[in-house]
Design an enzyme around this catalytic site. Structure first.
Site, mmCIF file in Angstrom:
data_model
loop_
_atom_site.group_PDB
_atom_site.id
_atom_site.type_symbol
_atom_site.label_atom_id
_atom_site.label_comp_id
_atom_site.label_asym_id
_atom_site.label_seq_id
_atom_site.Cartn_x
_atom_site.Cartn_y
_atom_site.Cartn_z
ATOM 1 N N ARG A 100 0.863 -1.021 -0.050
ATOM 2 C CA ARG A 100 0.038 -0.069 0.103
ATOM 3 C C ARG A 100 1.063 1.157 0.019
ATOM 4 O O ARG A 100 2.119 1.264 0.698
ATOM 5 C CB ARG A 100 -0.930 -0.118 1.133
ATOM 6 N N ARG B 232 -0.351 -2.194 -6.615
ATOM 7 C CA ARG B 232 -0.739 -3.344 -5.653
ATOM 8 C C ARG B 232 -1.578 -4.251 -6.417
ATOM 9 O O ARG B 232 -1.204 -5.837 -6.136
ATOM 10 C CB ARG B 232 -1.279 -2.901 -4.367
#
Length: 315
Positions: A167, A263
């Protein structure tokens, strides 16, 4: 204590104790203001602390019906029905969290809020970049930077996001000392959501980019932030998002292409390469396998889309 003062204390508790993000605090503040505003009209006055504990399930449902009616008005801001449902679900979550705080910290209990059903929402499927886009992103984004320092930093940051599936907040919370751990073990120790720690292996190409950035870092002391802005402070997520947004616009890519999409790309491309779902879960730091399984659904949706567009009998 008035209801408004209780809300303010709750928001302060969220910021200090729960370490909620400023955006979450802002959203909850607006949600609770709407809730209290409705109750003022519905109950002919703002309830005090005792009154908050006496709000009935019928009152809560009346508020939720009001929110649904407001979202359906022609004058309401145009949003998809699913987005409007997610907004209502967030408002229910904000109110439920507020009443849980009242019960635990202020001695005001209202069991009725636990009986209020949260509007069901469809979780959006992850939307990754294509492999060539994800591979090109770090270098292309760094090429748009204004200074050599920013170029080296952005190349390392965006390669880390894609290469390790982090993240943006996890990457920006790293310090220089974390690189020393990486040197000795080839892994990064990541502190994820809820303070959950995980170890993420780092590919050699990512290690090289991080070490190259260290040589250009303005003050690479062990306790210094790994990624910094032009003033030497810890880099803010908005700066990284802006850098990717500029590249996205120049490349003609859709709005979902954000740092978080890297991601998604990390997980999707691992899955397409045959990685075990449990391994991907560990690498991403998901508490539940069901969260990771969304990537299999996304892949099925992509395959169906390709089949629909390509097969002669699908037309």
């Amino acid at each position: 204590m008035t209801a408004e003062e209780a809300v303010q204390k709750f928001l302060e508790w969220m910021a200090v104790e729960k370490q909620a993000s400023p955006l979450t605090i802002e959203a909850y503040q607006g949600d609770l203001a709407r809730f209290l505003g409705f109750m003022i009209t519905h109950l002919d006055g703002l309830p005090d602390m005792i009154g908050l504990g006496l709000i009935s399930l019928r009152d809560f449902r009346a508020w939720l019906a009001y929110e649904q009616a407001e979202a359906s008005k022609p004058t309401a801001r145009k949003t998809s029905s699913d987005q409007a449902t997610r907004t209502r679900a967030r408002r229910v979550s904000a109110v439920r969290s507020f009443f849980k705080y009242l019960a635990r910290r202020q001695g005001v209990e209202n069991p009725a809020i636990q009986l209020l059903s949260t509007p069901r929402t469809k979780k959006p499927l992850p939307r990754p970049l294509a492999k060539d886009q994800a591979l090109a992103a770090p270098e292309d984004i760094s090429d748009l930077a204004q200074t050599p320092m920013e170029q080296q930093r952005n190349a390392a940051l965006f390669l880390l996001l894609y290469g390790c599936g982090l993240r943006i907040s996890e990457a920006l919370n790293l310090n220089i000392a974390d690189l020393d751990v990486m040197r000795s073990s080839n892994v990064l120790r990541i502190l994820g959501k809820g303070g959950k720690e995980r170890l993420v292996p780092v590919l050699p190409v990512v290690q090289q980019a991080l070490e190259a950035w260290r040589t250009r870092h303005p003050a690479p002391t062990p306790d210094a932030p790994l990624f910094v802005g032009i003033r030497g402070k810890r880099l803010q997520p908005a700066i990284a998002q802006k850098a990717m947004r500029e590249w996205r616009h120049l490349s003609g890519l859709p709005d979902y292409v954000t740092p978080h999409a890297l991601r998604h790309s990390f997980a999707t491309h691992l899955m397409e390469g045959g990685a075990d779902l449990r391994v991907i879960q560990e690498l991403l730091g998901h508490a539940s396998l069901s969260t990771t399984q969304r990537y299999t659904l996304a892949d099925e949706a992509r395959l169906l889309d390709v089949w629909t567009r390509a097969h002669p009998r699908a037309q």
